[in-house]
Design a protein around this motif. Structure first.
Motif, PDB file in Angstrom:
ATOM      1  N   ALA A 282       0.899  -1.118   0.104  1.00 36.74           N
ATOM      2  CA  ALA A 282       0.041   0.099  -0.137  1.00 36.74           C
ATOM      3  C   ALA A 282       0.800   1.278   0.208  1.00 36.74           C
ATOM      4  O   ALA A 282       0.192   2.193  -0.095  1.00 36.74           O
ATOM      5  CB  ALA A 282      -0.886   0.037   1.216  1.00 36.74           C
ATOM      6  N   GLY A 283       2.169   0.990   0.201  1.00 31.19           N
ATOM      7  CA  GLY A 283       2.875   2.248   0.152  1.00 31.19           C
ATOM      8  C   GLY A 283       3.232   2.899  -1.231  1.00 31.19           C
ATOM      9  O   GLY A 283       2.381   2.758  -2.283  1.00 31.19           O
ATOM     10  N   GLN A 284       4.056   4.166  -1.448  1.00 33.59           N
ATOM     11  CA  GLN A 284       3.997   5.135  -2.453  1.00 33.59           C
ATOM     12  C   GLN A 284       4.629   4.119  -3.464  1.00 33.59           C
ATOM     13  O   GLN A 284       5.802   3.705  -3.308  1.00 33.59           O
ATOM     14  CB  GLN A 284       4.597   6.249  -1.824  1.00 33.59           C
ATOM     15  CG  GLN A 284       4.835   7.002  -3.120  1.00 33.59           C
ATOM     16  CD  GLN A 284       5.713   8.483  -2.404  1.00 33.59           C
ATOM     17  OE1 GLN A 284       5.634   8.692  -1.441  1.00 33.59           O
ATOM     18  NE2 GLN A 284       5.685   9.399  -3.521  1.00 33.59           N
ATOM     19  N   ILE A 285       4.367   4.197  -4.798  1.00 34.36           N
ATOM     20  CA  ILE A 285       5.230   3.677  -5.794  1.00 34.36           C
ATOM     21  C   ILE A 285       5.162   4.805  -6.970  1.00 34.36           C
ATOM     22  O   ILE A 285       4.149   5.708  -7.214  1.00 34.36           O
ATOM     23  CB  ILE A 285       4.401   2.556  -6.606  1.00 34.36           C
ATOM     24  CG1 ILE A 285       4.219   1.483  -5.534  1.00 34.36           C
ATOM     25  CG2 ILE A 285       4.790   2.014  -7.872  1.00 34.36           C
ATOM     26  CD1 ILE A 285       3.539   0.114  -6.016  1.00 34.36           C
TER      27      ILE A 285
ATOM     28  N   GLU B  76      -3.618   6.254 -11.696  1.00 33.80           N
ATOM     29  CA  GLU B  76      -4.285   6.952 -10.671  1.00 33.80           C
ATOM     30  C   GLU B  76      -4.948   6.027  -9.871  1.00 33.80           C
ATOM     31  O   GLU B  76      -5.010   6.441  -8.454  1.00 33.80           O
ATOM     32  CB  GLU B  76      -5.213   7.936 -11.580  1.00 33.80           C
ATOM     33  CG  GLU B  76      -4.484   9.105 -12.225  1.00 33.80           C
ATOM     34  CD  GLU B  76      -4.248   8.458 -13.853  1.00 33.80           C
ATOM     35  OE1 GLU B  76      -4.649   7.473 -14.268  1.00 33.80           O
ATOM     36  OE2 GLU B  76      -3.434   9.276 -14.111  1.00 33.80           O
ATOM     37  N   GLU B  77      -6.043   5.250 -10.328  1.00 34.01           N
ATOM     38  CA  GLU B  77      -6.730   4.227  -9.479  1.00 34.01           C
ATOM     39  C   GLU B  77      -5.726   3.362  -8.543  1.00 34.01           C
ATOM     40  O   GLU B  77      -6.284   3.161  -7.356  1.00 34.01           O
ATOM     41  CB  GLU B  77      -7.540   3.312 -10.380  1.00 34.01           C
ATOM     42  CG  GLU B  77      -8.749   3.951 -11.115  1.00 34.01           C
ATOM     43  CD  GLU B  77      -9.282   2.980 -12.211  1.00 34.01           C
ATOM     44  OE1 GLU B  77      -8.789   1.833 -12.263  1.00 34.01           O
ATOM     45  OE2 GLU B  77     -10.091   3.309 -12.966  1.00 34.01           O
TER      46      GLU B  77
ATOM     47  N   LEU C  87       2.972   7.877 -12.076  1.00 32.39           N
ATOM     48  CA  LEU C  87       3.613   7.717 -13.115  1.00 32.39           C
ATOM     49  C   LEU C  87       4.351   8.943 -13.747  1.00 32.39           C
ATOM     50  O   LEU C  87       3.596  10.204 -14.145  1.00 32.39           O
ATOM     51  CB  LEU C  87       2.720   7.051 -14.194  1.00 32.39           C
ATOM     52  CG  LEU C  87       3.078   6.775 -15.822  1.00 32.39           C
ATOM     53  CD1 LEU C  87       4.492   6.023 -15.602  1.00 32.39           C
ATOM     54  CD2 LEU C  87       2.237   6.302 -16.416  1.00 32.39           C
ATOM     55  N   LEU C  88       5.557   9.207 -13.844  1.00 35.02           N
ATOM     56  CA  LEU C  88       6.307  10.398 -14.304  1.00 35.02           C
ATOM     57  C   LEU C  88       6.955  10.060 -15.736  1.00 35.02           C
ATOM     58  O   LEU C  88       7.840   9.696 -15.949  1.00 35.02           O
ATOM     59  CB  LEU C  88       7.469  11.032 -13.564  1.00 35.02           C
ATOM     60  CG  LEU C  88       7.018  11.038 -11.852  1.00 35.02           C
ATOM     61  CD1 LEU C  88       8.308  11.185 -11.256  1.00 35.02           C
ATOM     62  CD2 LEU C  88       6.025  12.105 -11.777  1.00 35.02           C
TER      63      LEU C  88
END
Length: 168
Positions: free
Chosen positions: A76-79, A118-119, A124-125
């Motif tokens: 659930a962390g930041q990706i 986004e969901e 995404l850069l």
């Protein structure tokens, strides 16, 4: 160095080890979650914290599939995926075959449908070249000067053809 949970910091190269031996994306994602210090086996390393930050240098097929697998494993962390290309991650084999011979539309090459990143709360850069990794501060630096912190860093930059010298 240690991550925020006090575990050894890790750098992981997605194009080596598991992927080069044909492992499934889930196996690669599990290795990222359990990776120990760079160059060491992930088998006996402690798992990453649920609120950790995983940054991928590269936003191609390997990064996209591994990010998907991380979410499926419950991470659930930041990706964050940071890549130089203007496009979202896409299927490379289909590009080289079906798209080039005209049997597939460009939209069908995308790994995931519009809105998926986004969901899944995946940052995404695109059009974002990573120019430096600051291991001391534990962040990447983008060409525009922006930074992104990480607890785990995955190099998923893909490959480029290498020209071999030929005898004249």
């Amino acid at each position: 160095h240690q991550d925020r949970a006090g575990h050894p910091a890790a750098l992981y190269r997605a194009g080596e080890d598991l992927c080069s031996r044909g492992a499934r994306w889930r196996d690669l994602a599990q290795a990222v979650l359990n990776a120990g210090p760079a160059g060491h086996s992930a088998v006996h390393s402690p798992a990453i914290a649920d609120d950790a930050r995983i940054v991928f240098i590269g936003a191609g097929q390997a990064a996209g599939r591994c990010a998907e697998a991380l979410r499926k494993l419950g991470f659930a962390g930041q990706i964050t995926l940071a890549g130089e290309e203007a496009h979202k991650p896409y299927e490379r084999p289909a590009l080289s075959k079906e798209f080039l011979d005209g049997s597939a539309a460009q939209a069908s090459l995308a790994l995931h449908p519009d809105g998926w990143y986004e969901e899944q709360a995946i940052d995404l850069l695109t059009d974002s070249r990573v120019v430096r990794v600051d291991r001391e501060a534990r962040h990447i630096v983008l060409a525009d000067g922006a930074t992104r912190p990480y607890d785990r860093l995955v190099f998923a930059t893909g490959a480029r053809p290498r020209l071999l010298p030929t005898a004249a």
